[in-house]
Design a protein around this motif. Sequence first.
Motif, PDB file in Angstrom:
ATOM      1  N   ARG A 306       0.817  -1.208   0.000  1.00 35.98           N
ATOM      2  CA  ARG A 306       0.000   0.000   0.000  1.00 35.98           C
ATOM      3  C   ARG A 306       0.852   1.260   0.000  1.00 35.98           C
ATOM      4  O   ARG A 306       0.494   2.275  -0.595  1.00 35.98           O
ATOM      5  N   PHE A 307       2.003   1.215   0.676  1.00 29.87           N
ATOM      6  CA  PHE A 307       2.857   2.398   0.760  1.00 29.87           C
ATOM      7  C   PHE A 307       3.503   2.734  -0.581  1.00 29.87           C
ATOM      8  O   PHE A 307       3.859   3.891  -0.827  1.00 29.87           O
ATOM      9  N   ALA A 308       3.671   1.738  -1.425  1.00 33.45           N
ATOM     10  CA  ALA A 308       4.267   1.977  -2.733  1.00 33.45           C
ATOM     11  C   ALA A 308       3.217   2.274  -3.796  1.00 33.45           C
ATOM     12  O   ALA A 308       3.547   2.673  -4.908  1.00 33.45           O
ATOM     13  N   SER A 309       1.956   2.116  -3.446  1.00 34.53           N
ATOM     14  CA  SER A 309       0.881   2.332  -4.411  1.00 34.53           C
ATOM     15  C   SER A 309       0.669   3.820  -4.676  1.00 34.53           C
ATOM     16  O   SER A 309       0.742   4.651  -3.771  1.00 34.53           O
ATOM     17  N   THR A 310       0.419   4.154  -5.938  1.00 36.61           N
ATOM     18  CA  THR A 310       0.126   5.537  -6.326  1.00 36.61           C
ATOM     19  C   THR A 310      -1.361   5.749  -6.592  1.00 36.61           C
ATOM     20  O   THR A 310      -1.766   6.812  -7.068  1.00 36.61           O
ATOM     21  N   GLU A 311      -2.166   4.747  -6.270  1.00 32.66           N
ATOM     22  CA  GLU A 311      -3.609   4.843  -6.502  1.00 32.66           C
ATOM     23  C   GLU A 311      -4.233   5.899  -5.596  1.00 32.66           C
ATOM     24  O   GLU A 311      -3.952   5.947  -4.393  1.00 32.66           O
ATOM     25  N   ASN A 312      -5.049   6.755  -6.162  1.00 29.55           N
ATOM     26  CA  ASN A 312      -5.776   7.761  -5.388  1.00 29.55           C
ATOM     27  C   ASN A 312      -7.117   7.164  -4.976  1.00 29.55           C
ATOM     28  O   ASN A 312      -8.101   7.238  -5.700  1.00 29.55           O
ATOM     29  N   SER A 313      -7.141   6.563  -3.787  1.00 25.25           N
ATOM     30  CA  SER A 313      -8.346   5.863  -3.336  1.00 25.25           C
ATOM     31  C   SER A 313      -9.456   6.812  -2.909  1.00 25.25           C
ATOM     32  O   SER A 313     -10.573   6.381  -2.643  1.00 25.25           O
ATOM     33  N   ARG A 314      -9.163   8.113  -2.845  1.00 24.54           N
ATOM     34  CA  ARG A 314     -10.159   9.082  -2.398  1.00 24.54           C
ATOM     35  C   ARG A 314     -10.683   9.966  -3.532  1.00 24.54           C
ATOM     36  O   ARG A 314     -11.498  10.842  -3.309  1.00 24.54           O
ATOM     37  N   GLU A 315     -10.199   9.737  -4.737  1.00 22.00           N
ATOM     38  CA  GLU A 315     -10.557  10.609  -5.851  1.00 22.00           C
ATOM     39  C   GLU A 315     -12.067  10.678  -6.070  1.00 22.00           C
ATOM     40  O   GLU A 315     -12.640  11.765  -6.229  1.00 22.00           O
ATOM     41  N   SER A 316     -12.727   9.528  -6.062  1.00 26.21           N
ATOM     42  CA  SER A 316     -14.168   9.525  -6.332  1.00 26.21           C
ATOM     43  C   SER A 316     -14.940  10.232  -5.230  1.00 26.21           C
ATOM     44  O   SER A 316     -15.887  10.985  -5.499  1.00 26.21           O
ATOM     45  N   ALA A 317     -14.521  10.021  -3.976  1.00 23.23           N
ATOM     46  CA  ALA A 317     -15.202  10.684  -2.858  1.00 23.23           C
ATOM     47  C   ALA A 317     -14.997  12.188  -2.914  1.00 23.23           C
ATOM     48  O   ALA A 317     -15.941  12.964  -2.684  1.00 23.23           O
ATOM     49  N   TYR A 319     -14.352  13.978  -5.584  1.00 18.01           N
ATOM     50  CA  TYR A 319     -15.085  14.482  -6.753  1.00 18.01           C
ATOM     51  C   TYR A 319     -16.566  14.640  -6.418  1.00 18.01           C
ATOM     52  O   TYR A 319     -17.199  15.642  -6.779  1.00 18.01           O
ATOM     53  N   TRP A 320     -17.118  13.649  -5.717  1.00 13.46           N
ATOM     54  CA  TRP A 320     -18.533  13.703  -5.342  1.00 13.46           C
ATOM     55  C   TRP A 320     -18.790  14.866  -4.384  1.00 13.46           C
ATOM     56  O   TRP A 320     -19.779  15.581  -4.535  1.00 13.46           O
ATOM     57  N   MET A 321     -17.899  15.086  -3.411  1.00 16.69           N
ATOM     58  CA  MET A 321     -18.092  16.186  -2.456  1.00 16.69           C
ATOM     59  C   MET A 321     -17.974  17.544  -3.148  1.00 16.69           C
ATOM     60  O   MET A 321     -18.721  18.481  -2.824  1.00 16.69           O
ATOM     61  N   TRP A 322     -17.045  17.664  -4.092  1.00 14.63           N
ATOM     62  CA  TRP A 322     -16.904  18.928  -4.805  1.00 14.63           C
ATOM     63  C   TRP A 322     -18.145  19.220  -5.642  1.00 14.63           C
ATOM     64  O   TRP A 322     -18.616  20.369  -5.684  1.00 14.63           O
ATOM     65  N   ASN A 323     -18.678  18.204  -6.298  1.00 11.05           N
ATOM     66  CA  ASN A 323     -19.914  18.396  -7.068  1.00 11.05           C
ATOM     67  C   ASN A 323     -21.083  18.769  -6.163  1.00 11.05           C
ATOM     68  O   ASN A 323     -21.919  19.612  -6.522  1.00 11.05           O
ATOM     69  N   SER A 324     -21.145  18.145  -4.994  1.00  6.96           N
ATOM     70  CA  SER A 324     -22.211  18.477  -4.040  1.00  6.96           C
ATOM     71  C   SER A 324     -22.119  19.927  -3.613  1.00  6.96           C
ATOM     72  O   SER A 324     -23.134  20.620  -3.468  1.00  6.96           O
ATOM     73  N   PHE A 325     -20.893  20.411  -3.429  1.00  3.17           N
ATOM     74  CA  PHE A 325     -20.693  21.803  -3.031  1.00  3.17           C
ATOM     75  C   PHE A 325     -21.085  22.765  -4.150  1.00  3.17           C
ATOM     76  O   PHE A 325     -21.802  23.750  -3.921  1.00  3.17           O
ATOM     77  N   GLY A 343     -17.250  12.747   4.387  1.00  2.00           N
ATOM     78  CA  GLY A 343     -16.345  12.027   3.510  1.00  2.00           C
ATOM     79  C   GLY A 343     -14.915  12.081   3.992  1.00  2.00           C
ATOM     80  O   GLY A 343     -14.624  12.506   5.117  1.00  2.00           O
ATOM     81  N   GLU A 344     -13.998  11.678   3.131  1.00  3.14           N
ATOM     82  CA  GLU A 344     -12.591  11.522   3.509  1.00  3.14           C
ATOM     83  C   GLU A 344     -11.791  12.795   3.283  1.00  3.14           C
ATOM     84  O   GLU A 344     -10.722  12.781   2.661  1.00  3.14           O
ATOM     85  N   ASN A 345     -12.319  13.902   3.766  1.00  8.41           N
ATOM     86  CA  ASN A 345     -11.614  15.183   3.698  1.00  8.41           C
ATOM     87  C   ASN A 345     -12.403  16.175   4.545  1.00  8.41           C
ATOM     88  O   ASN A 345     -13.579  16.430   4.281  1.00  8.41           O
ATOM     89  N   SER A 346     -11.770  16.726   5.587  1.00 14.16           N
ATOM     90  CA  SER A 346     -12.490  17.623   6.494  1.00 14.16           C
ATOM     91  C   SER A 346     -13.003  18.859   5.773  1.00 14.16           C
ATOM     92  O   SER A 346     -14.116  19.337   6.045  1.00 14.16           O
ATOM     93  N   TRP A 347     -12.220  19.389   4.839  1.00 17.76           N
ATOM     94  CA  TRP A 347     -12.541  20.659   4.194  1.00 17.76           C
ATOM     95  C   TRP A 347     -13.600  20.481   3.113  1.00 17.76           C
ATOM     96  O   TRP A 347     -14.569  21.252   3.048  1.00 17.76           O
ATOM     97  N   LEU A 348     -13.432  19.468   2.263  1.00 19.23           N
ATOM     98  CA  LEU A 348     -14.442  19.204   1.248  1.00 19.23           C
ATOM     99  C   LEU A 348     -15.748  18.713   1.869  1.00 19.23           C
ATOM    100  O   LEU A 348     -16.834  18.996   1.366  1.00 19.23           O
TER     101      LEU A 348
END
Length: 456
Positions: A306-317, A319-325, A343-348
């Motif tokens: 997992r530490f070597a992974s570059t996958e953005n596991s929060r991208e969809s969440a 994106y959804w929060m930004w659209n909701s805003f 969601g997985e970001n205090s600010w969004l």
Amino acid sequence: MNKTFIDQLITFLATPAGLIGVVIGALMLLKATSSRQTSWLMFSLCCFASSLNIFADRFVKTPPLLFPLQQIRASGRPLAIVLLILLVLLAIQTQGTWRRWVIPKPIKYLMFVQFVIFFKTVVYGSLEFAFISAMTFGGIVFMLQRGPGQWLQDDENFRLAVKSIAVVGLIFVVANTYQYILNPYAITFVHSRFLGTTGNPQHAAVLLAATIPCLMFSIQSHPRWNFFKFLWLVTLLIVVYFLLLTGSRTGLLMGIVSILLFFRNNGGAWFRVILFIGISAALLLPFLEPDSLATSSGIDSSVSARFASTENSRESAWYWMWNSFTNNILFGEPLRGDRMGHGENSWLSAAANLGLTGLIPMLLMGWESIKLIWQLNQLGNRQKYYFFQTSVVIAGLGSMLVGSVFEAFLLGNITFSLLVFLMYLVMGAYLVEVDRVRTYYASVEPEYPDDVGLYQ
């Protein structure tokens, strides 16, 4: 904290364990009125209790922990509330202080954010849940203002405040090492990742990372080797080990930020810390190999991968929060159900759920926190006596702000991550106020030495 939680609290108080806990708490409360060390220990216990949770997934059965961890974890939230009530009672008895600015601006802005959450929940969600949440958060702020904020009157109590957070790490390490040695599966069953006595690996990682600055300060505060220096060093080593086992990139990033900020101006210390981490990694990372872990702890290679992974596991969440805003820019997305989900970001999450009404005070809270970090950095550079005191707060606040980009813990209620973030703010406000008062005395008394603590 809905009706189910109230039932849990009543049920807990009616059990033998609950009654024993209340009696022990009452005795500690009596002792704390004359012992500041006991007061800070009660705060540590409240923080640890607020971290206790059970992994929630209807498709996964959570295995039981060993005695008495299973019983303690099952009563985690009621236990945290009981300890909070005891701390509020203790805070009421605390005498006045010379300090004028106990609650810093970031907390005041966060209170406004919580008020917006309360108002929206009252109008569209559960009235009962809204009032219980408001009373809980209000109790936390009151406790911090009249309790730890008032206790922070001198440098010795500042050291006790730092130690109170380090003690949370110590309790967590002792409890989970006991479980890990005898039955590791019960705390590593979620995709083979370590979650300990918390609700999921991310929560465990945030807890572990948040205690690193205070553990480093506790080690640094002992110039010579003794039992306590060794104890804090071993605790830090196990914290790093467990942090690696969580497989949390957020937790690892928070830990790295903590170390970088704590030793930001000390090249020699940097070298020692890097050497320490290198040796620790050399000793610990082999245990992340699948063959050895399959037979000893149940952790497989997917954790280290997992530490070597570059996958953005929060991208969809995100994106959804930004659209909701953007679709509900003023007051945020309409509430679904009795309470607000984050969601997985205090600010969004603040933007999506509260719109500009909550996002603006949230951003002001972040800005004031950054300003506090800057003030502490200036103080630490100007007054060498306070370098490590300012460093522990800078490292703690900096790592928590970084972590808040990937987790929504700043919008929580009675959780460890929120309590420790608020505590770091209160500690930072103390140091700034001490500097302000010392500067005043130095201006009226030129003979006053400015290289020592004013209230030692």
